[in-house]
Design a protein around this motif. Structure first.
Motif, mmCIF file in Angstrom:
data_model
loop_
_atom_site.group_PDB
_atom_site.id
_atom_site.type_symbol
_atom_site.label_atom_id
_atom_site.label_comp_id
_atom_site.label_asym_id
_atom_site.label_seq_id
_atom_site.Cartn_x
_atom_site.Cartn_y
_atom_site.Cartn_z
ATOM 1 N N HIS A 1 0.794 -1.226 0.000
ATOM 2 C CA HIS A 1 0.000 0.000 0.000
ATOM 3 C C HIS A 1 0.829 1.281 0.000
ATOM 4 N N ASN A 2 2.150 1.186 0.177
ATOM 5 C CA ASN A 2 3.021 2.358 0.254
ATOM 6 C C ASN A 2 2.463 3.370 1.252
ATOM 7 N N ALA A 3 1.953 2.836 2.358
ATOM 8 C CA ALA A 3 1.306 3.688 3.347
ATOM 9 C C ALA A 3 1.895 3.541 4.742
ATOM 10 N N GLY A 4 2.803 2.578 4.926
ATOM 11 C CA GLY A 4 3.346 2.339 6.255
ATOM 12 C C GLY A 4 4.825 2.021 6.208
ATOM 13 N N ARG A 5 5.146 0.737 6.013
ATOM 14 C CA ARG A 5 6.537 0.291 6.079
ATOM 15 C C ARG A 5 7.445 1.014 5.100
ATOM 16 N N SER A 6 7.049 1.072 3.834
ATOM 17 C CA SER A 6 7.927 1.695 2.834
ATOM 18 C C SER A 6 8.047 3.196 3.060
ATOM 19 N N GLN A 7 6.992 3.834 3.525
ATOM 20 C CA GLN A 7 7.069 5.266 3.828
ATOM 21 C C GLN A 7 7.996 5.527 5.015
ATOM 22 N N SER B 1 2.554 -1.681 -4.702
ATOM 23 C CA SER B 1 1.935 -2.441 -5.792
ATOM 24 C C SER B 1 0.442 -2.142 -5.894
ATOM 25 N N ALA B 2 -0.182 -1.743 -4.795
ATOM 26 C CA ALA B 2 -1.593 -1.338 -4.772
ATOM 27 C C ALA B 2 -1.714 -0.189 -3.767
ATOM 28 N N VAL C 1 2.306 4.621 -6.938
ATOM 29 C CA VAL C 1 2.231 3.316 -7.586
ATOM 30 C C VAL C 1 3.629 2.872 -8.024
ATOM 31 N N LEU C 2 3.889 1.601 -7.879
ATOM 32 C CA LEU C 2 5.153 1.013 -8.312
ATOM 33 C C LEU C 2 5.200 0.984 -9.834
ATOM 34 N N THR C 3 6.286 1.499 -10.397
ATOM 35 C CA THR C 3 6.455 1.476 -11.850
ATOM 36 C C THR C 3 7.729 0.718 -12.206
#
Length: 141
Positions: free
Chosen positions: A13-19, A40-41, A68-70
């Motif tokens: 979700h690029n909303a927690g861990r990756s941020q 990825s989503a 979004v992952l590109t």
């Protein structure tokens, strides 16, 4: 790797861990590393508990937005670190890949996110050391 290595953090979700990982790397390495994150989503917004947990350590991610992952983001990165995104991340030869097994902070309170935040910091510190070691090895080659 170029003069300034680039790292891409990927989670669903690029909303927690990756941020949080991207924020830690930017905070600890400054402008010596190019930092990206994607999902990825991607979610609509960054997890409020992740924002609060990072604010506790003086890092503001409130303005961050899930992306979004590109394929291009992966191609342009020297190191790709996945965190539970499964097979969604494209694989390219010559890239360094790591998969960090970390609990998903989605739905957790700030108390539940703190251990994830702290584990990410520890892993980012190790990553910085390895990036610097790689740079030195390339300079002496």
């Amino acid at each position: 790797m170029s003069d300034r290595p680039s790292v891409l953090f990927v989670c669903v979700h690029n909303a927690g861990r990756s941020q949080m990982a991207a924020a830690w790397l930017s905070h600890l390495a400054g402008d010596t590393v190019e930092v990206r994150s994607a999902g990825s989503a991607p979610a609509d917004q960054v997890n409020p508990a992740a924002i609060a947990a990072m604010a506790e350590v003086g890092i503001d991610i409130a303005a961050a937005t899930p992306k979004v992952l590109t394929t291009e983001a992966v191609q342009e990165s020297d190191v790709v670190i996945t965190m539970g995104c499964g097979d969604a991340c494209p694989i390219f030869p010559g890239k360094r890949y790591e998969d960090w097994q970390l609990p998903d902070p989605a739905g957790k309170s700030v108390d539940g996110v703190r251990p994830v935040r702290d584990e990410i910091r520890s892993r980012v510190e190790t990553l910085i050391v390895s990036l610097r070691s790689t740079e030195v090895a390339e300079e002496t080659a």
